[in-house]
Design an enzyme around this catalytic site. Sequence first.
Site, PDB file in Angstrom:
ATOM      1  N   GLY A 145      16.501  25.286 -25.624  1.00 37.95           N
ATOM      2  CA  GLY A 145      16.977  24.123 -25.014  1.00 37.95           C
ATOM      3  C   GLY A 145      17.033  24.042 -23.351  1.00 37.95           C
ATOM      4  N   GLU A 168      12.478  31.183 -31.439  1.00 42.05           N
ATOM      5  CA  GLU A 168      12.842  30.586 -32.562  1.00 42.05           C
ATOM      6  C   GLU A 168      12.104  30.951 -33.784  1.00 42.05           C
ATOM      7  OE1 GLU A 168      13.618  28.000 -29.102  1.00 42.05           O
ATOM      8  OE2 GLU A 168      11.857  29.395 -29.481  1.00 42.05           O
ATOM      9  N   ASP A 176      10.404  24.543 -29.728  1.00 44.50           N
ATOM     10  CA  ASP A 176      10.081  23.239 -29.757  1.00 44.50           C
ATOM     11  C   ASP A 176      10.511  22.918 -27.922  1.00 44.50           C
ATOM     12  OD1 ASP A 176      12.993  23.774 -29.628  1.00 44.50           O
ATOM     13  OD2 ASP A 176      13.327  21.870 -30.831  1.00 44.50           O
TER      14      ASP A 176
END
Length: 384
Positions: A145, A168, A176
């Site tokens: 993030g 991840e 992402d």
Amino acid sequence: MKTITPRLIFISYRLQSACRLQRIQGHMMSTKVGSEVLFEKVGNAGVITLNRPKALNALNLTMIRHIYPQLKKWVKDSETDLVIIKGAGEKAFCAGGDIRAVSEAGKAGDSLTQDLFREEYILNNTIGTYQKPYVALIDGITMGGGVGLSVHGRFRVATEKTLFAMPETGIGLFPDVGGGYFLPRLQGKLGLFLALTGFRLKGRDVQRVGVATHFLQSDKIVSLEKDLVDLKTPSNSDVAQLLDSYQEQSSLDAEKPFVLQEQTDAIDRLFSAGSVEEIMENLKKDGSAFALKQTETLAKMSPTSLKLTFRQIQEGARMSLQEVLVMEYRLSQACMTVRFFPSLLAVLIDKHQSPKWKPSTLSGVSEQAIEECFSSLGERDLKL
């Protein structure tokens, strides 16, 4: 007319006190929530500080819901000329998202599994299309993030303390926050390598590969921030010129070679393949110490995550940032299904426990299962 008795006065007092206590508690709660991310106007700059140093400034939904409207406000404000985002504490810019909360919510069927990903990706797109200079001071750990809060902005400033990774695939997810956009645009097959292996880059190397736009020594950050906020109606070129001047004064590790310099050609050759299975075959055939190390690393990762990530990077190379985020939202919702949780929770709760991936092998992950993860969600698709 009703007689006002001491008892009625007492009850009225108690009710007023209770209401006052609720207001105080409500204020305390909002202050506590708001303190996780701080906003300041300093000169002509809007300054965002991620303020969860004990949690390495990990990003949660509450923080996203504060940052997004503030960016929208500042972009319309004629007295705000640029935005600076930084992390509190000595260790991290932002070490990632609050995956534990999301995984628990997914297990319980809570809407957080939709809300956090949707609103985070909308924020990522806002940063990627921001109409004023946006400067991320990634002075410390920057993962997941935290990458989404920085890499899509116009300027990303790394220091010797910067640690970048997209880890991840090791927790049953995929890189992402727009990883499908910026990773395949790195040199050669480096982005795919970083996405699959979770390899960590440090310091000046983060700027060398293009994840950061500039590098300077950490002890110059305070001085840089002061000079940034003193700029009067700066254009992107004005900010770039200032950052360039700081970078030119930062000689730390300048003579140190890029950590993957000797492996760059091997990465391009070994990771040029039509599938994850072909990459594994290439690595095994190569037999070098580097290739064997990557074989061992990939063998620990979620087979499903590896296949999702491989396809994500392939598709993302041909997409706009907006198209990538729509695709990644579909993948995020696929990952929030029951088959992902046992492994995901095992990694998050007990870091020393080896997760039992299901399926446990690449061959056990069908092309149909991967295809379904990329399918449209119809009305539930991300809208930007």
